[in-house]
Design a protein around this motif. Structure first.
Motif, PDB file in Angstrom:
ATOM      1  N   LYS A 123       0.815  -1.226   0.000  1.00 50.85           N
ATOM      2  CA  LYS A 123       0.000   0.000   0.000  1.00 50.85           C
ATOM      3  C   LYS A 123       0.844   1.270   0.000  1.00 50.85           C
ATOM      4  O   LYS A 123       0.319   2.367  -0.192  1.00 50.85           O
ATOM      5  N   ALA A 124       2.148   1.128   0.249  1.00 50.42           N
ATOM      6  CA  ALA A 124       2.999   2.328   0.399  1.00 50.42           C
ATOM      7  C   ALA A 124       2.967   3.174  -0.875  1.00 50.42           C
ATOM      8  O   ALA A 124       3.034   2.639  -1.985  1.00 50.42           O
ATOM      9  N   ASN A 125       2.848   4.491  -0.702  1.00 51.13           N
ATOM     10  CA  ASN A 125       2.849   5.349  -1.888  1.00 51.13           C
ATOM     11  C   ASN A 125       4.165   6.100  -2.072  1.00 51.13           C
ATOM     12  O   ASN A 125       4.329   6.852  -3.024  1.00 51.13           O
ATOM     13  N   LYS A 126       5.068   5.896  -1.111  1.00 51.88           N
ATOM     14  CA  LYS A 126       6.383   6.531  -1.278  1.00 51.88           C
ATOM     15  C   LYS A 126       7.424   5.789  -0.445  1.00 51.88           C
ATOM     16  O   LYS A 126       7.141   5.359   0.673  1.00 51.88           O
ATOM     17  N   ILE A 127       8.621   5.666  -1.019  1.00 53.00           N
ATOM     18  CA  ILE A 127       9.725   5.031  -0.290  1.00 53.00           C
ATOM     19  C   ILE A 127      10.831   6.071  -0.087  1.00 53.00           C
ATOM     20  O   ILE A 127      11.319   6.655  -1.059  1.00 53.00           O
ATOM     21  N   HIS A 128      11.203   6.292   1.168  1.00 53.08           N
ATOM     22  CA  HIS A 128      12.388   7.109   1.445  1.00 53.08           C
ATOM     23  C   HIS A 128      13.557   6.144   1.587  1.00 53.08           C
ATOM     24  O   HIS A 128      13.435   5.103   2.244  1.00 53.08           O
TER      25      HIS A 128
ATOM     26  N   ALA B 130       7.134   4.280   3.422  1.00 46.77           N
ATOM     27  CA  ALA B 130       8.119   3.396   4.056  1.00 46.77           C
ATOM     28  C   ALA B 130       9.490   4.036   3.934  1.00 46.77           C
ATOM     29  O   ALA B 130       9.736   4.804   2.988  1.00 46.77           O
ATOM     30  N   ALA B 131      10.348   3.773   4.890  1.00 47.04           N
ATOM     31  CA  ALA B 131      11.721   4.288   4.831  1.00 47.04           C
ATOM     32  C   ALA B 131      12.673   3.110   4.937  1.00 47.04           C
ATOM     33  O   ALA B 131      12.527   2.268   5.825  1.00 47.04           O
ATOM     34  N   ILE B 132      13.631   3.075   4.010  1.00 47.55           N
ATOM     35  CA  ILE B 132      14.636   2.000   4.037  1.00 47.55           C
ATOM     36  C   ILE B 132      15.975   2.635   4.417  1.00 47.55           C
ATOM     37  O   ILE B 132      16.469   3.521   3.710  1.00 47.55           O
ATOM     38  N   PHE B 133      16.530   2.196   5.531  1.00 45.04           N
ATOM     39  CA  PHE B 133      17.790   2.742   6.020  1.00 45.04           C
ATOM     40  C   PHE B 133      18.924   1.864   5.512  1.00 45.04           C
ATOM     41  O   PHE B 133      18.922   0.662   5.751  1.00 45.04           O
ATOM     42  N   VAL B 134      19.866   2.507   4.810  1.00 47.12           N
ATOM     43  CA  VAL B 134      20.949   1.753   4.169  1.00 47.12           C
ATOM     44  C   VAL B 134      22.236   2.013   4.936  1.00 47.12           C
ATOM     45  O   VAL B 134      22.716   3.154   4.990  1.00 47.12           O
ATOM     46  N   SER B 135      22.761   0.985   5.557  1.00 43.17           N
ATOM     47  CA  SER B 135      23.950   1.211   6.383  1.00 43.17           C
ATOM     48  C   SER B 135      24.773  -0.059   6.526  1.00 43.17           C
ATOM     49  O   SER B 135      24.224  -1.133   6.756  1.00 43.17           O
ATOM     50  N   GLN B 136      26.073   0.086   6.402  1.00 43.94           N
ATOM     51  CA  GLN B 136      26.967  -1.047   6.633  1.00 43.94           C
ATOM     52  C   GLN B 136      26.947  -1.382   8.120  1.00 43.94           C
ATOM     53  O   GLN B 136      26.646  -2.507   8.507  1.00 43.94           O
ATOM     54  N   SER B 137      27.253  -0.397   8.938  1.00 39.22           N
ATOM     55  CA  SER B 137      27.427  -0.649  10.380  1.00 39.22           C
ATOM     56  C   SER B 137      26.112  -0.830  11.119  1.00 39.22           C
ATOM     57  O   SER B 137      26.039  -1.530  12.121  1.00 39.22           O
ATOM     58  N   GLY B 138      25.086  -0.133  10.658  1.00 35.45           N
ATOM     59  CA  GLY B 138      23.820  -0.123  11.396  1.00 35.45           C
ATOM     60  C   GLY B 138      23.917   0.694  12.673  1.00 35.45           C
ATOM     61  O   GLY B 138      23.047   0.621  13.539  1.00 35.45           O
ATOM     62  N   GLU B 139      24.996   1.495  12.796  1.00 33.71           N
ATOM     63  CA  GLU B 139      25.178   2.294  14.010  1.00 33.71           C
ATOM     64  C   GLU B 139      25.306   3.779  13.698  1.00 33.71           C
ATOM     65  O   GLU B 139      25.567   4.573  14.603  1.00 33.71           O
ATOM     66  N   THR B 140      25.166   4.174  12.448  1.00 38.14           N
ATOM     67  CA  THR B 140      25.376   5.573  12.074  1.00 38.14           C
ATOM     68  C   THR B 140      24.337   6.469  12.758  1.00 38.14           C
ATOM     69  O   THR B 140      23.130   6.323  12.538  1.00 38.14           O
TER      70      THR B 140
ATOM     71  N   PHE C 223       6.382   9.534  12.989  1.00 33.93           N
ATOM     72  CA  PHE C 223       5.349   9.884  11.999  1.00 33.93           C
ATOM     73  C   PHE C 223       4.609   8.647  11.476  1.00 33.93           C
ATOM     74  O   PHE C 223       3.811   8.746  10.558  1.00 33.93           O
ATOM     75  N   GLY C 224       4.935   7.488  12.029  1.00 31.41           N
ATOM     76  CA  GLY C 224       4.228   6.259  11.624  1.00 31.41           C
ATOM     77  C   GLY C 224       4.702   5.658  10.326  1.00 31.41           C
ATOM     78  O   GLY C 224       4.048   4.769   9.764  1.00 31.41           O
ATOM     79  N   VAL C 225       5.849   6.138   9.806  1.00 36.25           N
ATOM     80  CA  VAL C 225       6.405   5.581   8.565  1.00 36.25           C
ATOM     81  C   VAL C 225       6.893   4.155   8.853  1.00 36.25           C
ATOM     82  O   VAL C 225       7.480   3.906   9.909  1.00 36.25           O
ATOM     83  N   LEU C 226       6.674   3.239   7.939  1.00 40.80           N
ATOM     84  CA  LEU C 226       7.198   1.872   8.101  1.00 40.80           C
ATOM     85  C   LEU C 226       8.718   1.926   7.947  1.00 40.80           C
ATOM     86  O   LEU C 226       9.227   2.430   6.947  1.00 40.80           O
TER      87      LEU C 226
END
Ligand code: F6R
Length: 595
Positions: free
Chosen positions: A279-284, A330-340, A353-356
């Motif tokens: 259902k997502a209408n935008k991906i960050h 939805a927001a997709i976080f791109v990170s090698q470390s996962g600690e940035t 804001f309730g973003v997935l």
């Protein structure tokens, strides 16, 4: 950034601290320090330089200790600014930033305190001393109430020996439960040699560790780490960076393994978010540095393959902007470390804001993987060199698969999906062919190693790759480099092009090929030298460019994975010619845990 570690137990603390700091060195490597307590005696060592040069075999020093590997934020790199910071017998190691340290310092100086360093951390030791009334944890608790900022801290003192007090706000800290005591660290890589049982401290939590007990403000779950410290050997390679670039083909295979179906992909970490993604209408797509360039490539991939509105965001910027956010996104976080830290702060905002929230992460069990609602591991194995290379290839591969996943939920037809999937399966062989013949790239890099400025251009999918090529070059060679879309040259940067500023043009035979040829002609007309990345057999490019690096053909949307490889090698070999500190470039750290 910075890495912190501490041990209290039946074993000698010093070798455990040194070993742990070596694992945490990626978080900062300009200076380090260790403090060990032994029946009211204090051993303190602070040094400028790298912990990797420190010998962990040494005489008995005591059973309680803390240590720190520094990446300077407040105060220059020198011995007095290394941690542990001390005042009046209170020793503190700190990862984070105390934002109101100037006001506190002024206030404390007014009360007669004398400061010995330029760090923000020293005020913590002073505040603890001010609040101390016989009990270390009470003093730490009161001191922290006066602090604004972020911290992961460990405190020891001979005035209340037999304990380590730790606390956390926005900087990671974990406790390892060992058979012989307790170990604390910024992340699990530093404790895994001693235990697999860990507790992760949450924000605003404090803990008191003794040899055989620990107290945390609330009951916490003990987790079991189910991974080993990967081998960190360079093997026959001179640098980790080269070893990691050479693994780029393997990374593609590892990322796709078990995830490709005939005309779709199977991504377990997205299963529970399937309906919301539909259902997502935008991906960050959120990332920093190289992670941002992967996100930017993801933006193009998602628009093209999935037909969805996608936008790459810098972790350090999005949180301050008034971008419209809602639960249909939805927001997709791109990170090698996962600690940035910048990503984690944006993640918090997105959640509000309730973003997935989803992650494309390499490090298993990192904060990003815990804070997001789902995601996909890049499975690159441990990346040691500060400059990210194979992780970027893993990110591009995973983002391509996520684009197929989103596409199949929308209008991507079976035939098109099959075509991309088939080519993804062939891609590592093509990557191998570039890696297997890098002598030409080494030769070209040597030839251009005396130039002080470089321009990188690419269009469409290869525009973010131009940015990545430029970042990699400046990061490890300390040479000025910039990336722009080929079409933007004429809007300004062309003014800088002459015989002293070579252009690296990414020009595979894709839908913008002819436009790129014109951009290269524009450069040539201004006497600019051109190094082109082109497809094998391309005669047109050969005629325009001074030097050509050839790569195999693939689908347009997969070109970024192949065009990146020569750029990583080019940066590596150019830095090698300049004799730079390739794996640990100056002023940087692998994991950026400050905002
Ligand atoms: C560049 C580089 C950095 C990182 C950035 C984000 O080679 O390594 O730009 O990409 O600091 O780090 P991660 O991916 O750990 O979030």
């Amino acid at each position: 950034m910075c890495g912190i570690i501490g041990y209290i137990g039946e074993k000698q603390a010093y070798p455990i601290i040194v070993n742990g700091l070596k694992k945490l060195e990626y978080r900062g490597y300009d200076s380090y320090g260790i403090c060990v307590l032994n029946n009211n005696n204090v051993f303190l060592k602070r040094k400028v330089g790298r912990i990797s040069e420190e010998n962990s075999e040494s005489e008995d020093k005591g059973f309680i200790g803390i240590g720190h590997s520094r990446w300077a934020t407040t105060g220059s790199v020198c011995e007095k600014n290394a941690h542990p910071q001390e005042y009046n017998g209170f020793y503190v190691v700190h990862n984070g930033i105390i934002e109101n340290y100037k006001d506190l310092k002024e206030e404390l100086t007014g009360k007669g305190h004398q400061f010995n360093s330029d760090t923000d951390t020293e005020v913590i030791a002073h505040l603890i001393s001010d609040e101390f009334n016989g009990n270390l944890e009470d003093a730490v608790r009161k001191a922290l109430k006066r602090i604004v900022g972020s911290y992961g801290i460990a405190v020891v003192s001979p005035k209340d020996e037999g304990k380590i007090v730790i606390a956390k706000l926005s900087s990671p800290i974990i406790i390892g439960i060992c058979a012989d005591g307790h170990i604390i660290a910024s992340d699990s890589s530093a404790v895994i040699d001693y235990t697999k049982q860990i507790i992760t401290l949450d924000d605003n939590e404090m803990a008191v560790l003794r040899k055989d007990s620990y107290i945390i403000s609330k009951e916490k779950k003990i987790e079991t780490i189910d991974w080993e410290n990967d081998s960190v050997s360079k093997g026959d390679y001179e640098h980790f960076m080269l070893k990691e670039i050479m693994e780029e083909s393997k990374v593609i295979d590892s990322a796709i393994q078990g995830r490709l179906l005939e005309d779709d992909v199977k991504l377990g970490g997205l299963e529970t978010s399937k309906e919301r993604l539909k259902k997502a209408n935008k991906i960050h797509l959120v990332g920093c540095g190289t992670g941002y360039y992967a996100a930017k490539t993801g933006e193009y991939l998602m628009e093209e393959i999935a037909g969805i509105d996608a936008e790459a965001q810098m972790g350090s910027e999005i949180r301050y902007r008034n971008v419209r956010l809602d639960s249909n996104q939805a927001a997709i976080f791109v990170s090698q470390s996962g600690e940035t830290a910048d990503n984690l702060a944006s993640l918090k905002k997105m959640k509000e804001f309730g973003v997935l929230t989803l992650g494309v992460t390499n490090v298993i069990g990192s904060t990003q993987t815990k804070e997001t609602e789902g995601g996909v591991y890049t499975r690159c194995g441990r990346e040691v060199a500060v400059a990210s290379t194979k992780a970027f290839i893993g990110q591009l591969t995973v983002l391509t698969m996520i684009s197929i996943f989103l596409g199949r939920q929308r209008n991507l037809n079976s035939e098109k999906a099959k075509e991309i999937i088939l080519e993804l399966k062939n891609l590592s062989k093509k990557a191998d062919s570039i890696l297997g013949d890098c002598s030409k790239i080494e030769e070209i890099a040597k030839k251009y190693s005396q130039y002080k400025d470089f321009w990188f251009i690419g269009r469409k999918f290869n525009y973010p790759i131009a940015l990545e090529g430029a970042l990699k070059l400046k990061e490890i060679s300390y040479v000025h480099a910039e990336g722009t879309p080929g079409g933007e040259l004429k809007h300004g940067p062309l003014a800088l092009i002459d015989e002293n500023c070579p252009t690296i043009a990414i020009c595979p035979q894709d839908s913008v090929y002819d436009k790129m040829l014109s951009n290269m002609e524009e450069v040539k007309a201004r006497n600019g030298k051109i190094i082109a990345i082109a497809n094998i057999g391309d005669e047109k490019v050969k005629e325009i460019a001074d030097d050509v690096i050839y790569i195999p053909k693939t689908l347009e949307c997969l070109f970024p994975i192949l065009t990146t490889i020569p750029l990583h090698l080019f940066a590596y070999y150019l830095a090698l010619s300049l004799n730079r500190d390739i794996d640990k470039p100056r002023n940087l750290a692998k994991s950026v845990t400050v905002e």
